[in-house]
Design an enzyme around this catalytic site. Structure first.
Site, PDB file in Angstrom:
ATOM      1  N   HIS A  95       0.860  -1.199   0.000  1.00  0.00           N
ATOM      2  CA  HIS A  95       0.000   0.000   0.000  1.00  0.00           C
ATOM      3  C   HIS A  95       0.898   1.252   0.000  1.00  0.00           C
ATOM      4  O   HIS A  95       1.540   1.549  -0.995  1.00  0.00           O
ATOM      5  CB  HIS A  95      -0.946  -0.097   1.206  1.00  0.00           C
ATOM      6  N   HIS A 113      -3.476  -2.534 -10.409  1.00  0.00           N
ATOM      7  CA  HIS A 113      -4.277  -1.974  -9.319  1.00  0.00           C
ATOM      8  C   HIS A 113      -5.516  -2.852  -9.159  1.00  0.00           C
ATOM      9  O   HIS A 113      -6.004  -3.430 -10.127  1.00  0.00           O
ATOM     10  CB  HIS A 113      -4.680  -0.533  -9.652  1.00  0.00           C
ATOM     11  N   ASP A 167       2.232   4.716  -7.907  1.00  0.00           N
ATOM     12  CA  ASP A 167       3.541   4.583  -7.267  1.00  0.00           C
ATOM     13  C   ASP A 167       4.690   4.465  -8.269  1.00  0.00           C
ATOM     14  O   ASP A 167       5.847   4.634  -7.910  1.00  0.00           O
ATOM     15  CB  ASP A 167       3.544   3.361  -6.338  1.00  0.00           C
TER      16      ASP A 167
HETATM   17  C1  MLT Z   1      -4.767   4.116  -2.859  1.00  0.00           C
HETATM   18  O1  MLT Z   1      -4.582   5.267  -3.259  1.00  0.00           O
HETATM   19  O2  MLT Z   1      -5.313   3.883  -1.776  1.00  0.00           O
HETATM   20  C2  MLT Z   1      -4.219   2.963  -3.644  1.00  0.00           C
HETATM   21  O3  MLT Z   1      -4.236   3.216  -5.012  1.00  0.00           O
HETATM   22  C3  MLT Z   1      -4.807   1.639  -3.288  1.00  0.00           C
HETATM   23  C4  MLT Z   1      -6.266   1.407  -3.578  1.00  0.00           C
HETATM   24  O4  MLT Z   1      -6.978   2.235  -4.098  1.00  0.00           O
HETATM   25  O5  MLT Z   1      -6.723   0.285  -3.271  1.00  0.00           O
END
Ligand code: MLT
Length: 386
Positions: A225, A271, A326
């Protein structure tokens, strides 16, 4: 599917991380598999250049504020921005040995002890206002950069944060610009990402705002994460070390194929929800092309963007072969002059707490005609171990 049924659960869907299982409403943001993130119906690309205060106003009130409304909101938050001396002193006394995200979680619990009111709405506004000083305090403490200065009321949200960071090196306008961009695009990502879900789940037991946010931060800390931005940067750096900054697309393609053939990870792709390039990543790639096109890390990250997708798309088992957020943020922060990857997840948390705090206010005080959502309590089926 039967009318009114949003999702059908089969046994195959168990132990798969609740993928796609609807559990509630999110009033702040939505993640569409093909269009990406929007805040209150507005695509993230439209908001990414806005002042953080305008975007926080949008998330908090559910509409764009006029110039006067945002100025009043900013004034209110400025009044709330100073932490008590005891809070800052206790954060400064935290051990430096731990991971920065552990210090962050501990700092939020400490802030709750000294600053908490027990009122979710008040604590939401207070914590949003105080986050820049709390997080500057965490980083200054952990990095050994000395005493954290007071926030300045005449400064903007992220300008203040950068002002309170005692980092060595120059605090250039580009650095502030990138900190603002990074902050705005990480506030919220609908309701089901791990950090948001955990923060709201803890609040559903009627834990206070600061404790719930401490849980959100520990959920964000893991490499799947919030720490993924640091790991991705390390990956980009390792590719740069291997192929050099003048690498051609074919060099990167060959390297990716080699890594996959040797069962090595290729970081920054895929994702749980998205099936196209992460809209937040697109914003950052565009920003980097405009401002940091000759930076070696940015050059490599940009080649990975195209070559990585090209190779991963060949595998029909990969549902999302596109770059996620990321893949580029670490390179962008490095290029902007914040070469401290150890704190990239902390910067993510500084931002994410804003959206989670606002979502907690909704779930505790507004959902179900003001009754609030009940304590989270999903069903697990019994299974004997083999
Ligand atoms: C986020 O910004 O929390 C991440 O992309 C992870 C997600 O959306 O599950």
């Amino acid at each position: 599917m039967r009318e009114g049924v949003l999702f059908e659960i089969t046994k195959d869907g168990l132990e798969t991380g609740l993928r796609g299982v609807p559990v509630g409403y999110c009033v702040t943001s939505f993640v569409d598999a093909y269009k990406g993130l929007s805040y209150v119906g507005r695509p993230i690309a439209e908001l990414s250049n806005r002042d953080p205060m305008e975007v926080i106003y949008l998330l908090y009130y559910g509409e764009m504020g006029s110039k006067e409304q945002v100025a009043r909101f900013q004034k209110d938050l400025n009044h709330r921005a100073h932490c008590k001396e005891a809070t800052i002193a206790a954060i400064a006394a935290l051990p430096r040995q731990g991971a920065p995200m552990d210090v962050f979680a501990a700092a939020l619990l400490i802030a709750g002890m000294f600053e908490g009111t027990g009122n979710y709405r008040e604590d939401c506004l207070n914590v949003i206002a105080k986050l820049p000083q709390i997080v500057a305090g965490i980083i200054n403490t952990h990095a050994g950069w000395g005493t954290t200065p007071q926030p300045k009321p005449e400064m903007g949200y992220m300008e203040n944060f950068v002002h309170m960071l005692n980092m060595p090196g120059k605090k250039t306008p580009e650095l502030i610009q990138v900190m603002r961009l990074f902050n705005v695009i990480h506030y919220d990502h609908c309701g089901g990402n791990l950090s948001t879900f955990v923060g709201k789940a803890v609040a559903s037991g009627l834990e206070h705002m600061y404790g719930s946010l401490a849980a959100c931060i520990t959920a964000l800390a893991g490499p799947r994460h919030g720490r993924a931005n640091q790991d991705c940067l390390e990956f980009v750096q390792s590719v740069l070390d291997e192929v050099g900054e003048n690498a051609k697309p074919a060099d990167i393609e060959r390297l990716i194929r080699e890594k996959l053939a040797n069962n090595k990870l290729v970081f920054g792709f895929g994702h749980a929800v998205l099936r196209v390039e992460d809209a937040r990543a697109t914003v950052c790639y565009n920003y980097c092309q405009k401002h940091f096109a000759t930076n070696p890390l940015v050059k490599i990250a940009s080649l990975l963007r195209t070559e990585g997708s090209k190779v991963l798309k060949e595998n029909p088992k990969i549902s999302d072969p596109y770059p996620n957020i990321d893949a580029i943020t670490g390179s962008m922060l490095m290029a902007a002059g914040f070469p401290y990857p150890n704190y990239y997840a902390v910067l993510f948390g500084l931002s994410r707490c804003v959206g989670v705090a606002i979502q907690i206010v909704y779930e505790r005080l507004e959902a179900r005609d003001g009754k609030g959502t009940p304590i989270i309590r999903p069903l697990y089926l019994y299974k004997a171990r083999k």
